[in-house]
Scaffold this active site. Structure first.
Site, short mmCIF file in Angstrom:
data_model
loop_
_atom_site.label_atom_id
_atom_site.label_comp_id
_atom_site.label_asym_id
_atom_site.label_seq_id
_atom_site.Cartn_x
_atom_site.Cartn_y
_atom_site.Cartn_z
N MET A 15 10.41 50.24 -21.12
CA MET A 15 11.80 50.01 -20.71
C MET A 15 12.60 49.50 -21.91
O MET A 15 12.25 48.45 -22.48
CB MET A 15 11.87 49.01 -19.56
CG MET A 15 11.28 49.54 -18.25
SD MET A 15 11.42 48.34 -16.89
CE MET A 15 10.07 47.21 -17.31
N CYS A 101 14.05 59.77 -19.05
CA CYS A 101 15.18 58.86 -19.14
C CYS A 101 16.48 59.59 -18.80
O CYS A 101 16.80 60.60 -19.42
CB CYS A 101 15.28 58.24 -20.53
SG CYS A 101 16.68 57.10 -20.69
N LYS A 140 6.04 61.88 -19.51
CA LYS A 140 6.63 61.21 -18.35
C LYS A 140 7.94 61.91 -18.00
O LYS A 140 8.80 62.11 -18.85
CB LYS A 140 6.89 59.73 -18.66
CG LYS A 140 7.41 58.92 -17.46
CD LYS A 140 7.50 57.43 -17.83
CE LYS A 140 7.84 56.58 -16.60
NZ LYS A 140 9.23 56.76 -16.15
N GLY A 202 7.81 54.46 -9.58
CA GLY A 202 9.02 54.40 -8.77
C GLY A 202 8.88 53.55 -7.53
O GLY A 202 8.07 53.83 -6.65
N ASP A 203 9.65 52.46 -7.46
CA ASP A 203 9.75 51.60 -6.27
C ASP A 203 8.47 50.87 -5.90
O ASP A 203 8.22 50.61 -4.73
CB ASP A 203 10.22 52.42 -5.06
CG ASP A 203 11.68 52.84 -5.17
OD1 ASP A 203 12.35 52.39 -6.12
OD2 ASP A 203 12.14 53.62 -4.32
N ARG A 226 11.04 48.41 -12.99
CA ARG A 226 12.05 47.40 -12.67
C ARG A 226 11.56 46.33 -11.70
O ARG A 226 12.08 45.22 -11.66
CB ARG A 226 13.30 48.10 -12.10
CG ARG A 226 14.05 48.93 -13.14
CD ARG A 226 15.26 49.61 -12.53
NE ARG A 226 14.90 50.50 -11.45
CZ ARG A 226 15.65 50.76 -10.39
NH1 ARG A 226 16.82 50.16 -10.25
NH2 ARG A 226 15.25 51.60 -9.47
#
Length: 330
Positions: A15, A101, A140, A202-203, A226
């Protein structure tokens, strides 16, 4: 590569502006099996940009790290991949190519998820990098570019044919950016489409999420992004859940503030005046705490470790006062 993901099953995502030495240290201590550096510009490296090369430095005690390159020129990507491998040696776990990205400044140059619109160029990059290095090479990417255009399974087959040793799939479309929910179904569809290992992304915001992703998709590893911002404890929760053990309790206010202080100290030792990047981390750590809304304005003016610690002191005092009131002791 199967052996690699058998050993490194829970990964910290690359990130920009986040996955630096300080953050990687905290996430690794909490249970991350492997961490990525911030994503690295191949073009920046080709110009011998010291700011770019600085991103490749390892944290203390970090034996290996994964590096993600972004760019769209096969020759440049290959030459810089070779340079990275030569410089890092055994400390380089593997090289990943960023094809996911969605940031406008990245996509506008033909990098990141823009490569999903040109699978032949993407495959040429993978092939060129694979020929230039001896370490594993991965890619990715996302579910696809736009709604109704899920290309990830076919794209994954192109990457496998080009020599990719594994692929990572983020369940959102490029046009979604980070809005909406990630579609884990596409991870399962990619898993069915290729024979190389597949990493799901993801999530993932809890240990239960990681278990569900693994069960629903059959992915070989879980990548966390995140969800770990302001919450490195997430890795210990995920590791426990995947091992079939109870998840550790969520951190207390005192633990959250203590971690924020340590994060700021690590950044100070490494970055000096660049501790201003702690501002966003501080806001993540204190999200939802009593007094956090008022503290955000003060955080934007913090430039030293003492500045941050003063805000943290005040937040902790407010939190303790609220706890006393809630307990009826005041």
């Amino acid at each position: 590569m199967d052996g690699l993901f058998g050993k490194y099953r829970v990964l910290l995502a690359p990130m920009a502006g986040v996955s630096d030495i300080a953050f990687r240290t905290l996430c690794r201590e909490a249970g991350a099996d492997m961490a990525f550096t911030e994503m690295v510009s191949a073009k920046g490296l080709s110009f011998a940009n010291e700011k770019t090369r600085h991103l490749l430095a390892l944290a203390g005690g970090e034996k290996q790290v994964a590096v993600q390159l972004f760019g769209h020129e096969p020759e440049v990507m290959a030459s810089q991949a070779a340079w990275i491998e030569q410089e890092m040696g055994e400390s380089l776990a593997y090289l990943d190519i960023n094809m996911g990205c969605p940031a406008r400044k990245i996509v506008s140059k033909g990098d990141g998820s823009a490569l999903m619109r040109d699978p032949h160029l993407a495959a040429a990059i993978v092939s060129a990098v694979k020929e230039a290095v001896s370490c594993p090479v991965t890619a990715k990417f996302r579910r696809g570019w736009s709604e109704g255009d899920e290309t990830a399974p076919a794209f994954a087959r192109h990457m496998e044919a080009a020599g990719a040793d594994a692929v990572t799939v983020h369940g959102r479309l490029a046009e979604q950016l980070y809005r909406g929910a990630a579609d884990w179904g596409v991870i399962a569809r990619v898993r069915e489409a290729v024979s190389v290992p597949v990493v799901g992304n993801g999530d993932v915001r809890s240990g239960a999420d990681a278990v569900r992703m693994a069960e629903e998709t059959g992915c070989d590893a879980v990548m966390i992004a995140r969800g770990a911002e302001g919450n490195p404890w997430l890795f210990s929760q995920v590791q426990a859940a995947l091992a079939g053990e109870p998840e550790p309790e969520k951190p207390t206010v005192d633990e959250r503030i203590a971690m924020a202080r340590r994060h700021a100290e690590l950044l100070t030792h490494r970055e000096g005046r660049n501790i201003v990047r702690m501002r966003k981390h501080a806001m993540w750590y204190m999200a939802g705490l009593p007094g956090a809304a008022a503290a955000r304005g003060r955080i934007n003016y913090c430039t030293t470790l003492d500045d941050f610690n003063q805000v943290f002191d005040d937040l902790l005092e407010i939190a303790h006062e609220h706890a006393l009131v809630a307990s009826g002791e005041e």
